[in-house]
Motif scaffolding. Structure first.
Motif, PDB file in Angstrom:
ATOM      1  N   GLU A  88      27.202   0.736 -33.797  1.00 13.34           N
ATOM      2  CA  GLU A  88      25.888   0.147 -34.087  1.00 13.34           C
ATOM      3  C   GLU A  88      25.841  -0.569 -35.433  1.00 13.34           C
ATOM      4  N   ASP A  89      26.903  -0.470 -36.224  1.00 12.71           N
ATOM      5  CA  ASP A  89      26.986  -1.249 -37.463  1.00 12.71           C
ATOM      6  C   ASP A  89      27.465  -2.674 -37.200  1.00 12.71           C
ATOM      7  N   SER A  90      27.885  -2.961 -35.973  1.00 15.98           N
ATOM      8  CA  SER A  90      28.353  -4.304 -35.633  1.00 15.98           C
ATOM      9  C   SER A  90      27.215  -5.301 -35.799  1.00 15.98           C
ATOM     10  N   SER A  91      27.438  -6.313 -36.606  1.00 15.50           N
ATOM     11  CA  SER A  91      26.405  -7.310 -36.904  1.00 15.50           C
ATOM     12  C   SER A  91      27.029  -8.465 -37.672  1.00 15.50           C
ATOM     13  N   GLU A  92      26.261  -9.503 -37.831  1.00 19.11           N
ATOM     14  CA  GLU A  92      26.568 -10.518 -38.822  1.00 19.11           C
ATOM     15  C   GLU A  92      25.970 -10.022 -40.131  1.00 19.11           C
ATOM     16  N   TYR A  93      26.786  -9.967 -41.176  1.00 15.24           N
ATOM     17  CA  TYR A  93      26.330  -9.468 -42.471  1.00 15.24           C
ATOM     18  C   TYR A  93      26.137 -10.652 -43.419  1.00 15.24           C
ATOM     19  N   TYR A  94      24.973 -10.646 -44.079  1.00 18.14           N
ATOM     20  CA  TYR A  94      24.604 -11.731 -44.969  1.00 18.14           C
ATOM     21  C   TYR A  94      24.415 -11.224 -46.395  1.00 18.14           C
ATOM     22  N   CYS A  95      24.896 -11.999 -47.340  1.00 13.76           N
ATOM     23  CA  CYS A  95      24.669 -11.750 -48.752  1.00 13.76           C
ATOM     24  C   CYS A  95      23.440 -12.544 -49.189  1.00 13.76           C
ATOM     25  N   ALA A  96      22.664 -11.995 -50.117  1.00 14.08           N
ATOM     26  CA  ALA A  96      21.460 -12.667 -50.586  1.00 14.08           C
ATOM     27  C   ALA A  96      21.250 -12.382 -52.065  1.00 14.08           C
ATOM     28  N   ALA A  97      20.478 -13.262 -52.718  1.00  9.25           N
ATOM     29  CA  ALA A  97      20.186 -13.090 -54.141  1.00  9.25           C
ATOM     30  C   ALA A  97      18.759 -13.532 -54.438  1.00  9.25           C
ATOM     31  N   ARG A  98      18.179 -12.905 -55.438  1.00  4.44           N
ATOM     32  CA  ARG A  98      16.850 -13.299 -55.917  1.00  4.44           C
ATOM     33  C   ARG A  98      16.689 -12.832 -57.351  1.00  4.44           C
ATOM     34  N   ARG A  99      15.781 -13.473 -58.025  1.00  6.97           N
ATOM     35  CA  ARG A  99      15.477 -13.075 -59.384  1.00  6.97           C
ATOM     36  C   ARG A  99      14.645 -11.800 -59.352  1.00  6.97           C
ATOM     37  N   ILE A 100      14.865 -10.917 -60.325  1.00  2.00           N
ATOM     38  CA  ILE A 100      14.023  -9.731 -60.422  1.00  2.00           C
ATOM     39  C   ILE A 100      13.681  -9.445 -61.878  1.00  2.00           C
ATOM     40  N   ASP A 101      12.604  -8.688 -62.051  1.00  2.00           N
ATOM     41  CA  ASP A 101      12.254  -8.135 -63.358  1.00  2.00           C
ATOM     42  C   ASP A 101      12.356  -6.631 -63.239  1.00  2.00           C
ATOM     43  N   GLY A 102      13.135  -5.997 -64.048  1.00  2.00           N
ATOM     44  CA  GLY A 102      13.264  -4.552 -63.970  1.00  2.00           C
ATOM     45  C   GLY A 102      14.586  -4.130 -63.358  1.00  2.00           C
ATOM     46  N   ASP A 103      14.717  -2.826 -63.189  1.00  2.00           N
ATOM     47  CA  ASP A 103      15.993  -2.257 -62.778  1.00  2.00           C
ATOM     48  C   ASP A 103      16.096  -1.963 -61.284  1.00  2.00           C
ATOM     49  N   TYR A 104      14.966  -1.876 -60.591  1.00  2.00           N
ATOM     50  CA  TYR A 104      15.035  -1.461 -59.188  1.00  2.00           C
ATOM     51  C   TYR A 104      15.141  -2.683 -58.295  1.00  2.00           C
ATOM     52  N   PRO A 105      16.220  -2.775 -57.497  1.00  2.00           N
ATOM     53  CA  PRO A 105      16.401  -3.977 -56.672  1.00  2.00           C
ATOM     54  C   PRO A 105      15.464  -3.985 -55.471  1.00  2.00           C
ATOM     55  N   PRO A 106      14.844  -5.084 -55.190  1.00  2.00           N
ATOM     56  CA  PRO A 106      13.914  -5.162 -54.057  1.00  2.00           C
ATOM     57  C   PRO A 106      14.652  -5.265 -52.728  1.00  2.00           C
ATOM     58  N   ARG A 107      13.904  -5.016 -51.654  1.00  2.00           N
ATOM     59  CA  ARG A 107      14.463  -5.085 -50.307  1.00  2.00           C
ATOM     60  C   ARG A 107      13.982  -6.311 -49.542  1.00  2.00           C
ATOM     61  N   THR A 108      13.101  -7.079 -50.143  1.00  2.00           N
ATOM     62  CA  THR A 108      12.528  -8.220 -49.444  1.00  2.00           C
ATOM     63  C   THR A 108      12.484  -9.455 -50.343  1.00  2.00           C
ATOM     64  N   ASP A 109      12.091 -10.584 -49.717  1.00  2.00           N
ATOM     65  CA  ASP A 109      11.804 -11.825 -50.438  1.00  2.00           C
ATOM     66  C   ASP A 109      13.005 -12.372 -51.180  1.00  2.00           C
ATOM     67  N   TYR A 110      14.175 -12.291 -50.549  1.00  2.00           N
ATOM     68  CA  TYR A 110      15.351 -12.885 -51.149  1.00  2.00           C
ATOM     69  C   TYR A 110      15.343 -14.394 -50.938  1.00  2.00           C
ATOM     70  N   GLU A 111      15.763 -15.093 -51.978  1.00  2.00           N
ATOM     71  CA  GLU A 111      15.615 -16.549 -52.009  1.00  2.00           C
ATOM     72  C   GLU A 111      16.858 -17.286 -51.538  1.00  2.00           C
ATOM     73  N   TYR A 112      18.004 -16.794 -51.907  1.00  2.00           N
ATOM     74  CA  TYR A 112      19.249 -17.491 -51.596  1.00  2.00           C
ATOM     75  C   TYR A 112      20.088 -16.650 -50.639  1.00  2.00           C
ATOM     76  N   TRP A 113      20.733 -17.342 -49.707  1.00  2.00           N
ATOM     77  CA  TRP A 113      21.473 -16.659 -48.648  1.00  2.00           C
ATOM     78  C   TRP A 113      22.834 -17.274 -48.410  1.00  2.00           C
ATOM     79  N   GLY A 114      23.799 -16.428 -48.054  1.00  2.00           N
ATOM     80  CA  GLY A 114      25.078 -16.900 -47.599  1.00  2.00           C
ATOM     81  C   GLY A 114      25.042 -17.193 -46.113  1.00  2.00           C
ATOM     82  N   ARG A 115      26.169 -17.639 -45.583  1.00  2.00           N
ATOM     83  CA  ARG A 115      26.241 -18.004 -44.167  1.00  2.00           C
ATOM     84  C   ARG A 115      26.610 -16.833 -43.272  1.00  2.00           C
ATOM     85  N   GLY A 116      27.065 -15.748 -43.852  1.00  2.00           N
ATOM     86  CA  GLY A 116      27.336 -14.556 -43.062  1.00  2.00           C
ATOM     87  C   GLY A 116      28.801 -14.347 -42.748  1.00  2.00           C
ATOM     88  N   THR A 117      29.116 -13.089 -42.463  1.00  2.00           N
ATOM     89  CA  THR A 117      30.452 -12.716 -42.021  1.00  2.00           C
ATOM     90  C   THR A 117      30.297 -11.651 -40.941  1.00  2.00           C
TER      91      THR A 117
END
Length: 123
Positions: A88-117
């Motif tokens: 069930e881990d089989s998927s296309e996996y995507y990398c993403a990046a976004r600006r943040i303020d603070g130490d806790y990384p968010p789970r949503t609203d990522y701005e930039y995306w890779g094409r996947g692997t």
């Protein structure tokens, strides 16, 4: 130009391990979070793991304890070490990046995306 390039996908047997990597370039800010998402055919894209610039981490419940996210010394490379893989881990996996303020990384609203692997786990 922002680029996120994933690598490391492939075919692995259930119970095996695989490491994905993502190299980011051209991001217009210094403090950013990097994350992994995945999407299987017919399913919505789902959050997997994220890491902040300062080292804060968060994981989806489905992968906690099996997956580990890390960033390189230069911090523009993020890796996802996947172990005890399940079909069930089989998927296309995507990398993403976004600006943040603070130490806790968010789970949503990522701005930039890779094409996947693609990750395929055979039973």
């Amino acid at each position: 130009q922002v680029q996120l390039v994933e690598s490391g996908g492939g075919l692995v047997q259930a119970g095996g391990s695989l490491t994905l990597s993502c190299a980011a370039s051209g991001l217009p800010y210094r403090d950013y979070a990097m994350a992994w998402f995945r999407q299987a055919p017919g399913n919505e894209r789902e959050f997997v793991a994220a890491m902040s610039w300062s080292g804060g981490r968060t994981y989806a419940d489905s992968v906690r304890g099996r997956f580990a996210i890390s960033r390189g010394i230069r911090k523009n490379v993020v890796s996802l070490q996947m172990s005890s893989l399940k079909p069930e881990d089989s998927s296309e996996y995507y990398c993403a990046a976004r600006r943040i303020d603070g130490d806790y990384p968010p789970r949503t609203d990522y701005e930039y995306w890779g094409r996947g692997t693609q990750v395929t786990v055979s039973s």
